[in-house]
Design a protein around this motif. Structure first.
Motif, PDB file in Angstrom:
ATOM      1  N   GLY A 134       0.818  -1.212   0.000  1.00 59.44           N
ATOM      2  CA  GLY A 134       0.000   0.000   0.000  1.00 59.44           C
ATOM      3  C   GLY A 134       0.850   1.260   0.000  1.00 59.44           C
ATOM      4  N   GLN A 135       1.952   1.228   0.734  1.00 60.55           N
ATOM      5  CA  GLN A 135       2.850   2.378   0.762  1.00 60.55           C
ATOM      6  C   GLN A 135       3.594   2.538  -0.559  1.00 60.55           C
ATOM      7  N   LYS A 136       3.887   1.440  -1.231  1.00 62.14           N
ATOM      8  CA  LYS A 136       4.532   1.525  -2.542  1.00 62.14           C
ATOM      9  C   LYS A 136       3.580   2.125  -3.578  1.00 62.14           C
ATOM     10  N   VAL A 137       2.298   1.740  -3.499  1.00 65.32           N
ATOM     11  CA  VAL A 137       1.301   2.312  -4.409  1.00 65.32           C
ATOM     12  C   VAL A 137       1.141   3.809  -4.132  1.00 65.32           C
ATOM     13  N   ALA A 138       1.110   4.193  -2.858  1.00 68.14           N
ATOM     14  CA  ALA A 138       1.004   5.603  -2.502  1.00 68.14           C
ATOM     15  C   ALA A 138       2.212   6.391  -3.002  1.00 68.14           C
ATOM     16  N   LEU A 139       3.399   5.811  -2.910  1.00 64.60           N
ATOM     17  CA  LEU A 139       4.596   6.489  -3.403  1.00 64.60           C
ATOM     18  C   LEU A 139       4.545   6.663  -4.914  1.00 64.60           C
ATOM     19  N   ALA A 140       4.133   5.618  -5.634  1.00 62.67           N
ATOM     20  CA  ALA A 140       4.035   5.715  -7.090  1.00 62.67           C
ATOM     21  C   ALA A 140       2.988   6.756  -7.496  1.00 62.67           C
ATOM     22  N   THR A 141       1.868   6.791  -6.791  1.00 61.65           N
ATOM     23  CA  THR A 141       0.836   7.769  -7.095  1.00 61.65           C
ATOM     24  C   THR A 141       1.311   9.170  -6.756  1.00 61.65           C
ATOM     25  N   SER A 142       2.084   9.314  -5.697  1.00 64.88           N
ATOM     26  CA  SER A 142       2.652  10.610  -5.339  1.00 64.88           C
ATOM     27  C   SER A 142       3.577  11.133  -6.434  1.00 64.88           C
ATOM     28  N   ILE A 143       4.406  10.275  -6.951  1.00 66.85           N
ATOM     29  CA  ILE A 143       5.306  10.670  -8.043  1.00 66.85           C
ATOM     30  C   ILE A 143       4.501  11.047  -9.281  1.00 66.85           C
ATOM     31  N   PHE A 144       3.457  10.281  -9.570  1.00 66.22           N
ATOM     32  CA  PHE A 144       2.597  10.569 -10.718  1.00 66.22           C
ATOM     33  C   PHE A 144       1.922  11.940 -10.566  1.00 66.22           C
ATOM     34  N   CYS A 145       1.422  12.240  -9.372  1.00 63.16           N
ATOM     35  CA  CYS A 145       0.791  13.546  -9.140  1.00 63.16           C
ATOM     36  C   CYS A 145       1.805  14.681  -9.289  1.00 63.16           C
ATOM     37  N   ALA A 146       3.007  14.479  -8.779  1.00 63.03           N
ATOM     38  CA  ALA A 146       4.038  15.508  -8.903  1.00 63.03           C
ATOM     39  C   ALA A 146       4.401  15.738 -10.366  1.00 63.03           C
ATOM     40  N   LEU A 147       4.470  14.660 -11.132  1.00 62.24           N
ATOM     41  CA  LEU A 147       4.780  14.802 -12.557  1.00 62.24           C
ATOM     42  C   LEU A 147       3.639  15.480 -13.314  1.00 62.24           C
ATOM     43  N   LEU A 148       2.394  15.226 -12.925  1.00 61.69           N
ATOM     44  CA  LEU A 148       1.256  15.884 -13.565  1.00 61.69           C
ATOM     45  C   LEU A 148       1.172  17.365 -13.202  1.00 61.69           C
ATOM     46  N   GLY A 153      -0.330  19.210  -6.296  1.00 64.39           N
ATOM     47  CA  GLY A 153       0.791  19.347  -5.359  1.00 64.39           C
ATOM     48  C   GLY A 153       0.435  18.843  -3.973  1.00 64.39           C
ATOM     49  N   ALA A 154      -0.765  19.188  -3.505  1.00 66.99           N
ATOM     50  CA  ALA A 154      -1.204  18.727  -2.189  1.00 66.99           C
ATOM     51  C   ALA A 154      -1.364  17.208  -2.176  1.00 66.99           C
ATOM     52  N   CYS A 155      -1.905  16.648  -3.248  1.00 65.16           N
ATOM     53  CA  CYS A 155      -2.031  15.187  -3.337  1.00 65.16           C
ATOM     54  C   CYS A 155      -0.655  14.528  -3.292  1.00 65.16           C
ATOM     55  N   ALA A 156       0.300  15.096  -3.999  1.00 65.64           N
ATOM     56  CA  ALA A 156       1.645  14.525  -4.009  1.00 65.64           C
ATOM     57  C   ALA A 156       2.253  14.533  -2.611  1.00 65.64           C
ATOM     58  N   VAL A 157       2.082  15.623  -1.873  1.00 65.17           N
ATOM     59  CA  VAL A 157       2.650  15.717  -0.527  1.00 65.17           C
ATOM     60  C   VAL A 157       1.969  14.725   0.420  1.00 65.17           C
TER      61      VAL A 157
END
Length: 81
Positions: free
Chosen positions: A9-23, A56-60
């Motif tokens: 779950g934490q790995k999925v959250a990290l990948a989604t965080s990176i995706f949000c930052a890139l978007l 940005g808030a989602c990524a953080v």
């Protein structure tokens, strides 16, 4: 080095965080382009800025969620398993 590891779950959250930052990067570019082309009075400009803030808030939040946590100590009065 710490022995803490991320679970799935934490790995999925990290990948989604990176995706949000890139978007957020192209969304910021769209905001700048709209600001220069249409000015601040156009309704698309603050909407684009709100999108950047949201991403940005989602990524953080997702990054903080993805950080591994230390194990809790056993409760008092409970036998150890």
């Amino acid at each position: 080095m710490s022995d803490l590891k991320r679970h799935i779950g934490q790995k999925v959250a990290l990948a989604t965080s990176i995706f949000c930052a890139l978007l957020a990067v192209p969304a910021f570019g769209v905001f700048i382009w709209l600001w220069l082309e249409r000015g601040l009075a156009d309704t698309w400009v603050p909407s684009a800025l709100a999108s950047v803030g949201f991403l940005g808030a989602c990524a953080v939040v997702l990054y903080v969620t993805s950080r591994p946590q230390p194990h809790l100590p056993p409760e008092e009065g409970q036998p150890e398993a």
